[in-house]
Design a protein around this motif. Structure first.
Motif, PDB file in Angstrom:
ATOM      1  N   ALA A 102       0.843  -1.196   0.000  1.00  0.00           N
ATOM      2  CA  ALA A 102       0.000   0.000   0.000  1.00  0.00           C
ATOM      3  C   ALA A 102       0.879   1.247   0.000  1.00  0.00           C
ATOM      4  O   ALA A 102       2.005   1.225   0.504  1.00  0.00           O
ATOM      5  CB  ALA A 102      -0.904   0.004   1.230  1.00  0.00           C
ATOM      6  N   PRO A 103       0.393   2.361  -0.586  1.00  0.00           N
ATOM      7  CA  PRO A 103       1.187   3.595  -0.614  1.00  0.00           C
ATOM      8  C   PRO A 103       1.538   4.059   0.800  1.00  0.00           C
ATOM      9  O   PRO A 103       0.711   4.024   1.708  1.00  0.00           O
ATOM     10  CB  PRO A 103       0.254   4.598  -1.307  1.00  0.00           C
ATOM     11  N   ALA A 104       2.791   4.496   0.970  1.00  0.00           N
ATOM     12  CA  ALA A 104       3.270   5.002   2.261  1.00  0.00           C
ATOM     13  C   ALA A 104       4.291   6.096   1.999  1.00  0.00           C
ATOM     14  O   ALA A 104       5.043   6.025   1.013  1.00  0.00           O
ATOM     15  CB  ALA A 104       3.892   3.876   3.084  1.00  0.00           C
ATOM     16  N   PRO A 105       4.346   7.110   2.846  1.00  0.00           N
ATOM     17  CA  PRO A 105       5.299   8.205   2.614  1.00  0.00           C
ATOM     18  C   PRO A 105       6.753   7.810   2.798  1.00  0.00           C
ATOM     19  O   PRO A 105       7.644   8.491   2.298  1.00  0.00           O
ATOM     20  CB  PRO A 105       4.870   9.257   3.642  1.00  0.00           C
ATOM     21  N   VAL A 106       7.010   6.736   3.531  1.00  0.00           N
ATOM     22  CA  VAL A 106       8.380   6.240   3.710  1.00  0.00           C
ATOM     23  C   VAL A 106       8.372   4.725   3.537  1.00  0.00           C
ATOM     24  O   VAL A 106       7.353   4.059   3.756  1.00  0.00           O
ATOM     25  CB  VAL A 106       8.946   6.599   5.103  1.00  0.00           C
ATOM     26  N   ALA A 107       9.525   4.211   3.145  1.00  0.00           N
ATOM     27  CA  ALA A 107       9.668   2.762   3.065  1.00  0.00           C
ATOM     28  C   ALA A 107       9.819   2.208   4.478  1.00  0.00           C
ATOM     29  O   ALA A 107      10.598   2.725   5.272  1.00  0.00           O
ATOM     30  CB  ALA A 107      10.883   2.404   2.218  1.00  0.00           C
ATOM     31  N   TYR A 165       9.643  -4.634   8.866  1.00  0.00           N
ATOM     32  CA  TYR A 165       9.370  -5.227  10.177  1.00  0.00           C
ATOM     33  C   TYR A 165      10.362  -6.344  10.449  1.00  0.00           C
ATOM     34  O   TYR A 165      10.568  -7.237   9.624  1.00  0.00           O
ATOM     35  CB  TYR A 165       7.951  -5.793  10.237  1.00  0.00           C
ATOM     36  N   GLY A 166      10.998  -6.233  11.613  1.00  0.00           N
ATOM     37  CA  GLY A 166      11.893  -7.288  12.073  1.00  0.00           C
ATOM     38  C   GLY A 166      13.161  -7.437  11.271  1.00  0.00           C
ATOM     39  O   GLY A 166      13.751  -8.526  11.255  1.00  0.00           O
ATOM     40  N   GLN A 167      13.608  -6.402  10.595  1.00  0.00           N
ATOM     41  CA  GLN A 167      14.864  -6.467   9.841  1.00  0.00           C
ATOM     42  C   GLN A 167      15.868  -5.526  10.490  1.00  0.00           C
ATOM     43  O   GLN A 167      16.009  -4.373  10.098  1.00  0.00           O
ATOM     44  CB  GLN A 167      14.634  -6.086   8.382  1.00  0.00           C
ATOM     45  N   ALA A 168      16.528  -6.001  11.500  1.00  0.00           N
ATOM     46  CA  ALA A 168      17.485  -5.183  12.247  1.00  0.00           C
ATOM     47  C   ALA A 168      18.604  -4.715  11.332  1.00  0.00           C
ATOM     48  O   ALA A 168      19.178  -5.502  10.574  1.00  0.00           O
ATOM     49  CB  ALA A 168      18.050  -5.979  13.413  1.00  0.00           C
ATOM     50  N   GLY A 169      18.897  -3.441  11.389  1.00  0.00           N
ATOM     51  CA  GLY A 169      19.989  -2.877  10.593  1.00  0.00           C
ATOM     52  C   GLY A 169      19.578  -2.447   9.214  1.00  0.00           C
ATOM     53  O   GLY A 169      20.307  -1.743   8.546  1.00  0.00           O
ATOM     54  N   TRP A 170      18.365  -2.856   8.774  1.00  0.00           N
ATOM     55  CA  TRP A 170      17.948  -2.469   7.424  1.00  0.00           C
ATOM     56  C   TRP A 170      17.546  -1.005   7.375  1.00  0.00           C
ATOM     57  O   TRP A 170      17.828  -0.312   6.410  1.00  0.00           O
ATOM     58  CB  TRP A 170      16.758  -3.333   7.003  1.00  0.00           C
ATOM     59  N   SER A 207      17.075   2.958   9.287  1.00  0.00           N
ATOM     60  CA  SER A 207      17.917   3.832  10.094  1.00  0.00           C
ATOM     61  C   SER A 207      17.267   4.260  11.391  1.00  0.00           C
ATOM     62  O   SER A 207      17.952   4.645  12.324  1.00  0.00           O
ATOM     63  CB  SER A 207      18.299   5.080   9.285  1.00  0.00           C
ATOM     64  N   TRP A 208      15.949   4.214  11.480  1.00  0.00           N
ATOM     65  CA  TRP A 208      15.321   4.720  12.700  1.00  0.00           C
ATOM     66  C   TRP A 208      13.898   4.193  12.835  1.00  0.00           C
ATOM     67  O   TRP A 208      13.284   3.751  11.874  1.00  0.00           O
ATOM     68  CB  TRP A 208      15.310   6.243  12.699  1.00  0.00           C
ATOM     69  N   ALA A 209      13.401   4.247  14.054  1.00  0.00           N
ATOM     70  CA  ALA A 209      12.029   3.843  14.353  1.00  0.00           C
ATOM     71  C   ALA A 209      11.265   5.082  14.789  1.00  0.00           C
ATOM     72  O   ALA A 209      11.532   5.630  15.867  1.00  0.00           O
ATOM     73  CB  ALA A 209      12.008   2.786  15.448  1.00  0.00           C
ATOM     74  N   PRO A 210      10.344   5.590  13.978  1.00  0.00           N
ATOM     75  CA  PRO A 210       9.610   6.809  14.327  1.00  0.00           C
ATOM     76  C   PRO A 210       8.867   6.678  15.650  1.00  0.00           C
ATOM     77  O   PRO A 210       8.429   5.582  16.020  1.00  0.00           O
ATOM     78  CB  PRO A 210       8.630   6.979  13.156  1.00  0.00           C
ATOM     79  N   ALA A 241      11.673   2.581   9.805  1.00  0.00           N
ATOM     80  CA  ALA A 241      11.507   3.356   8.568  1.00  0.00           C
ATOM     81  C   ALA A 241      12.861   3.635   7.952  1.00  0.00           C
ATOM     82  O   ALA A 241      13.864   3.812   8.658  1.00  0.00           O
ATOM     83  CB  ALA A 241      10.788   4.669   8.855  1.00  0.00           C
ATOM     84  N   GLN A 242      12.886   3.674   6.640  1.00  0.00           N
ATOM     85  CA  GLN A 242      14.112   3.980   5.925  1.00  0.00           C
ATOM     86  C   GLN A 242      14.304   5.487   5.856  1.00  0.00           C
ATOM     87  O   GLN A 242      13.335   6.244   5.781  1.00  0.00           O
ATOM     88  CB  GLN A 242      14.058   3.402   4.507  1.00  0.00           C
TER      89      GLN A 242
END
Length: 391
Positions: A81-86, A89-94, A96-99, A108-109
């Protein structure tokens, strides 16, 4: 950049000024502000070594901006579904931050290089700084005049004249290289903005001039260079300019009223010459003029000061001549811009416009019937935060 401290300030207030830490990129702050319902206003340089930039943003009232901000605060995680950011879930290190407020495990990327490059193009004029660019350019021009005067004074003394001509040629070459490079960078930024549909395009304003009683348009940064073009478009559609104001930094607001309504604005007040005068008076910047004039005057004082205490009559003649020329350039530049401003101001006052001073200390001109600080045609004073035409 610490996104959490920035997001804490993006809480719905009307204006936000975020200080960039040393080493951070201002475009990252702008990208984050847009995710939480704000739009970029202008950039201030000079916050100190620890915070070299201060990013100013204002609340974005558009439906799209509110929808994005709502999603960031209350996300709906539906794959595809459309989202403003990529997000992931559950991908540690993928990512940069968790809003803030997101469920555990969702991240979120950060901004992509393409996104940052586009924002950097928008910030281009502010990062360079019009006043700073003018001051730097004026300094190089003043030095060029100084060495040119030295070469002229030493006509007849080839050995001495060569050195001054070489210095003049080097500085002239610097100007000849720098100006095209800056112009090319500006063209690249404008091309990038055009592809993204962010810079001035008269077509995107045309549908607003559809016969409605009033049209209000906000212009940002690059758009402001085209204020006259937009005024011409409005005039061709039967609208007369009824309000123009610099709102924040490089942001302008223009307002028109339809001339064919029951109580039309007098056509004489909306002629092209009077519109141009209004735009000239509104866009006039004492700060820009002062930065150029001050640079030339400082160079003139240094030059003439060296000449007064010089032992060589030739060098004394050269420095005093250069000082006089630089002073004449400064005075001519100031008089030219001041004449244009005063001519515009005189024309506006002659047809009933009122001069006021806004919160930033800039002079503004409001048309007859405008409401200032709650009173119609009140005595000149500070311009209130809200302004409108009473008709």
């Amino acid at each position: 950049m610490d996104p959490y401290s920035v997001i804490a300030q993006l809480d719905g207030r009307e204006k936000v000024a975020v200080s960039c830490k040393r080493g951070d990129l201002p475009e990252q702050y702008v990208w984050l502000a847009r995710l939480y319902g704000y739009k970029y206003s202008h950039l201030y340089q000079g916050g100190g070594k620890a915070n070299p930039y201060i990013v100013h943003c204002v609340r974005d009232e558009s439906e799209q901006a509110m929808r994005i901000a709502s999603w960031m605060r209350f996300p709906t995680f539906v794959p595809g579904a459309p989202a403003p950011v990529a997000w992931s879930y559950g991908q540690a290190g993928w990512a940069s931050w968790a809003p803030p407020g997101w469920p555990p495990g969702y991240t979120a990327q950060g901004a992509t290089q393409e996104q940052l490059r586009l924002i950097r193009a928008e910030l281009g004029a502010d990062v360079l700084g019009t006043e700073k660019a003018l001051a730097a350019g004026s300094f190089v021009v003043a030095l060029t005049v100084f060495f040119l005067c030295g070469a002229v004074v030493r006509v007849g003394n080839p050995s001495s004249m060569v050195g001054w001509l070489v210095a003049f040629a080097v500085l002239g070459g610097l100007l000849g290289v720098t100006v095209p490079l800056l112009r090319r960078r500006r063209q690249q930024d404008e091309a990038l903005l055009t592809q993204a549909g962010l810079n001035f395009d008269a077509g995107r304003f045309e549908r607003q001039f559809n016969g409605g009683p009033q049209v209000v348009v906000d212009l940002f940064r690059y758009d402001m260079d085209n204020m006259r073009a937009l005024a011409g478009l409005a005039r061709s559609r039967g609208y007369g300019l009824s309000g123009v104001q610099v709102v924040e930094g490089r942001t302008a607001r223009m307002e028109w009223q339809y001339l064919m309504q029951a109580a039309p604005i007098p056509v004489s007040r909306n002629s092209q010459a009077q519109e141009d005068a209004w735009i000239t008076a509104t866009g006039f910047s004492h700060q820009r003029v002062r930065s150029v004039v001050l640079t030339f005057l400082i160079m003139a004082v240094i030059s003439m000061g060296n000449g007064i205490f010089a032992h060589s009559s030739a060098f004394r003649l050269h420095t005093i001549t250069a000082g006089v020329v630089l002073t004449a350039i400064a005075i001519g530049y100031a008089l030219l811009h001041e004449r244009n401003y005063l001519s515009a101001a005189r024309l506006l006052k002659g047809i009933g416009f009122q001069r006021v001073v806004d919160a930033s200390g800039q002079p503004r001109f409001l048309p007859p019937g405008s409401v200032v600080d709650g009173e119609q045609n009140s005595a000149p004073g500070r311009l209130g935060g809200d302004w409108r035409n009473s008709q």
